[in-house]
Design a protein around this motif. Structure first.
Motif, PDB file in Angstrom:
ATOM      1  N   GLY A 105     -10.275 -34.965  -7.438  1.00  0.00           N
ATOM      2  CA  GLY A 105      -9.254 -34.140  -8.365  1.00  0.00           C
ATOM      3  C   GLY A 105      -9.939 -33.063  -8.921  1.00  0.00           C
ATOM      4  N   ARG A 106      -9.240 -32.451  -9.928  1.00  0.00           N
ATOM      5  CA  ARG A 106      -9.808 -31.357 -10.733  1.00  0.00           C
ATOM      6  C   ARG A 106     -10.736 -31.644 -11.627  1.00  0.00           C
ATOM      7  N   GLN A 107     -11.922 -31.146 -11.825  1.00  0.00           N
ATOM      8  CA  GLN A 107     -12.805 -31.394 -12.879  1.00  0.00           C
ATOM      9  C   GLN A 107     -12.677 -30.331 -14.124  1.00  0.00           C
ATOM     10  N   VAL A 108     -12.513 -30.987 -15.102  1.00  0.00           N
ATOM     11  CA  VAL A 108     -12.163 -30.402 -16.618  1.00  0.00           C
ATOM     12  C   VAL A 108     -13.204 -30.466 -17.476  1.00  0.00           C
ATOM     13  N   HIS A 150      -3.013 -30.921  -8.867  1.00  0.00           N
ATOM     14  CA  HIS A 150      -1.892 -30.228  -9.269  1.00  0.00           C
ATOM     15  C   HIS A 150      -1.306 -29.980 -10.491  1.00  0.00           C
ATOM     16  N   LEU A 151      -1.971 -30.743 -11.319  1.00  0.00           N
ATOM     17  CA  LEU A 151      -1.455 -30.563 -12.857  1.00  0.00           C
ATOM     18  C   LEU A 151      -2.149 -29.406 -13.487  1.00  0.00           C
ATOM     19  N   SER A 200      -8.539 -26.672 -16.694  1.00  0.00           N
ATOM     20  CA  SER A 200      -9.323 -25.247 -16.356  1.00  0.00           C
ATOM     21  C   SER A 200     -10.674 -25.580 -16.583  1.00  0.00           C
ATOM     22  N   ASN A 201     -11.631 -24.625 -15.843  1.00  0.00           N
ATOM     23  CA  ASN A 201     -12.916 -24.868 -15.810  1.00  0.00           C
ATOM     24  C   ASN A 201     -13.388 -24.247 -17.029  1.00  0.00           C
ATOM     25  N   ASP A 202     -12.690 -23.482 -17.902  1.00  0.00           N
ATOM     26  CA  ASP A 202     -13.235 -22.996 -19.060  1.00  0.00           C
ATOM     27  C   ASP A 202     -13.504 -23.920 -20.188  1.00  0.00           C
ATOM     28  N   GLY A 203     -14.647 -24.332 -20.494  1.00  0.00           N
ATOM     29  CA  GLY A 203     -14.969 -25.491 -21.421  1.00  0.00           C
ATOM     30  C   GLY A 203     -14.292 -25.034 -22.845  1.00  0.00           C
ATOM     31  N   MET A 204     -14.334 -23.860 -23.113  1.00  0.00           N
ATOM     32  CA  MET A 204     -13.726 -23.532 -24.341  1.00  0.00           C
ATOM     33  C   MET A 204     -12.320 -23.820 -24.759  1.00  0.00           C
TER      34      MET A 204
END
Length: 609
Positions: free
Chosen positions: A188-191, A231-232, A254-258
């Motif tokens: 999945g997507r890593q956040v 997909h989310l 998002s990949n942006d940790g901020m």
């Protein structure tokens, strides 16, 4: 006639059939010597025909190593079986496969692994690890430890939105030296997520972030990676950590940790007075001011000058002085924060002056209305044990019940009474008498424990002395003994020692001293003092020494502690703030009502300043 015996026929050596009986010494199974009789048919004994010769089954000796070894085994059966067993075990243990197979039947060992993300190389918490039927879950560092049988096994790693992975591993017989680091691949997507303490701003380790049946734990830097369906774009999540309030948040995929930095509030509830509703109420809220709730609605009969609210150091109990019942005199109430139950502590035709809390005992003075100064037991010093709801009278004043002042002899409590961190209550009593009357009563400084035990007379004076007490620190008090204006003597009492002092005199005895608030553990104190005319706040040791300034702003005053890690502050006489005991920026909690009664020098509880 006697019958003649038939002679026995004798044979010569030459006539023997070359049969001979031999006897060879051997050992039995238990090691004892026996003799084995062997018949060699080339010889025959010289026994009579009626004699019988036993026949042995012992094997014949053979020449050569293997022959001799076989002979030894046959004649030493028990030893040979043991030796053979040991030999087989040695051979089996020499082979790794058979060695672990044998050891695994009886031995178990602790085995640890670390699971990391194949792409980010960061630890993967909350992953399930299974080995030989044993299951464990990785912690915030991606580490899991199982107790498994030694030997070879298949380690299986699984987690939501990750590919299940298997790894052939060996659980060693001896203690594990190295922890293998195994990788799994996200599907999945890593956040990236970060969780901090809302009051201190410091990262929170092992905070659990849960969303869409996926879970992660933060590391020592408060960071974690949550894997969600690709997909989310946004997911609802829950943040949890021991000692903090649970929080629901929306996570941006998002990949942006901020974009996904969140703060948790330490768990705990603060009680305070509020007249926001138009009546004088008791209200509570979380440490960040959220979840504000009404605890005790005011009746409208309260008087501002006759109302006070003091919290015990652990915030389990609150002492409320109030005329909420509408009577002529205020009553003293107990509010238990575990249940928000209100109980009457003391009431009657009297006024109550709160001294403060000594652990879970409330110390207070009672002045009975309607009695003359020289009436016996006009005033009393009491303690109330909140867990058992029991009142103990610590001391009372004496009076001779004279018809008038001209013949009166009586006592009165000195102006101030103090509860010390040691559990002592220090108080003075002055003796008053008509000039023409003599008495054996003496003015004196006393000490008694809050439970009523250990009463001591620290120093007694003649009745001509008038005593006054001032606290100079969290553990000690100064005493002024005024000998009817002739001469003032000054003393100090601290840590069980009473002695004369030259540190104060008539000029500085009445100076304002800081009020020191003890931490719940009694290991620290919190106080404020004027520096260049401005208020500065400090945290120091229990003696009020080694102070460290905890806030640069001078707009705040002290209110109390919450646990040993947080300080409660006031601002503008109507705002309540919280601050880390290590310093930083105060966080506003709520607005509140500051009662008109203050308790200078009081340090056993909170909310009285």
């Amino acid at each position: 006639m006697a019958k003649k015996h038939q002679p026995i026929e004798q044979t010569s050596n030459q006539e023997l059939d070359h049969e001979r009986i031999t006897q060879d010494p051997i050992e039995d199974d238990d090691g004892s010597l026996i003799r084995s009789i062997t018949i060699d048919h080339d010889e025959v004994s010289d026994q009579t025909a009626d004699s019988s010769v036993p026949t042995s089954t012992a094997p014949k000796k053979s020449s050569g190593f293997f022959g001799r070894f076989g002979y030894w085994c046959k004649t030493h059966k028990s030893l040979s079986i043991c030796a053979a067993t040991v030999l087989v075990l040695v051979l089996l243990l020499a082979i790794p496969i058979s060695r672990y197979a044998l050891a695994g039947t009886v031995l178990k060992q602790q085995f640890s692994v670390e699971i990391v993300d194949e792409q980010t190389k960061k630890p993967v918490p909350a992953a399930t690890v299974v080995l030989n039927g044993q299951k464990a879950t990785t912690d915030g560092k991606g580490k899991a430890t199982l107790r498994s049988r030694v030997g070879y096994g298949d380690l299986e790693i699984s987690k939501k939105y990750y590919q299940t992975a298997k790894q052939r591993i060996t659980v060693p017989i001896l203690k594990q030296k190295d922890t293998p680091k195994l990788r799994i691949k996200a599907t999945g997507r890593q956040v990236p997520i970060k969780v901090t303490n809302k009051i201190t701003g410091k990262p929170i380790e092992n905070a659990v972030v849960s969303a869409n049946n996926s879970e992660t734990k933060t590391d020592k830097d408060g960071q974690g990676i949550l894997v969600v369906p690709a997909h989310l774009t946004k997911v609802s999540a829950t943040l949890k950590s021991d000692g903090y309030n649970e929080k629901a948040v929306d996570i941006t995929v998002s990949n942006d940790g901020m974009k996904n930095e969140f703060a948790l509030t330490p768990s705990g509830i603060v009680y305070f007075l509020s007249n926001q509703s138009g009546t004088l109420d008791i209200v509570k809220s979380n440490l960040d001011g959220t979840n504000r709730q009404m605890v005790l609605k005011g009746t409208g009969k309260e008087e501002k000058r006759a109302t006070a609210l003091l919290a015990s150091r652990d915030w389990k109990y609150l002492a409320l002085l109030s005329k909420r019942d509408g009577g002529e005199y205020p009553k003293l109430f107990l509010l238990e924060t575990g249940t928000d139950k209100l109980t009457v502590i003391d009431e009657g035709k009297a006024t109550f002056n709160l001294v403060g809390w000594s652990d879970d005992r409330l110390i207070y003075r009672v002045d009975r209305v309607g009695l003359k100064d020289f009436d016996d037991k006009r005033a009393a010093l009491k303690s109330y044990h909140a867990p058992t709801k029991k009142i103990t009278t610590l001391d009372q004043t004496f009076g001779n019940n004279a018809p008038s002042y001209t013949t009166a002899i009586y006592e009165g409590f000195a102006d101030s009474i103090f509860a010390l961190p040691s559990g002592e209550v220090v108080f003075g009593k002055n003796v008053y008498t008509h000039a023409n009357e003599s008495t054996d009563k003496q003015s004196a400084l006393y000490s008694i424990r809050a439970d009523g035990s250990g009463r001591k007379t620290l120093k007694a004076f003649s009745e001509r002395n008038y005593l006054e007490i001032r606290p100079y620190g969290p553990n000690g008090v100064y005493l002024s003994a005024d000998n009817k204006g002739d001469k003032n003597n000054y003393f100090e009492y601290e840590d069980g020692k009473f002695e004369a002092t030259t540190e104060v005199d008539g000029k500085n005895f009445y100076d304002a001293y800081p009020t020191y608030l003890w931490s719940p553990s009694k290991k620290q104190t919190f106080w404020s003092e004027l520096r260049d005319g401005k208020n500065a706040m400090f945290v120091g040791d229990i003696h009020g020494k080694n102070g460290k300034q905890v806030n640069a702003s001078t707009d705040y005053g002290i209110f109390g502690w919450f646990g040993d890690d947080y300080l409660l502050l006031t601002k503008n006489g109507s705002e309540l703030y919280i601050l880390s005991a290590e310093g930083g920026t105060p966080l506003k909690m709520t607005d509140y009502y500051k009662p008109e009664i203050n308790f200078k020098g009081y340090g056993g509880g909170y909310g009285g300043l």
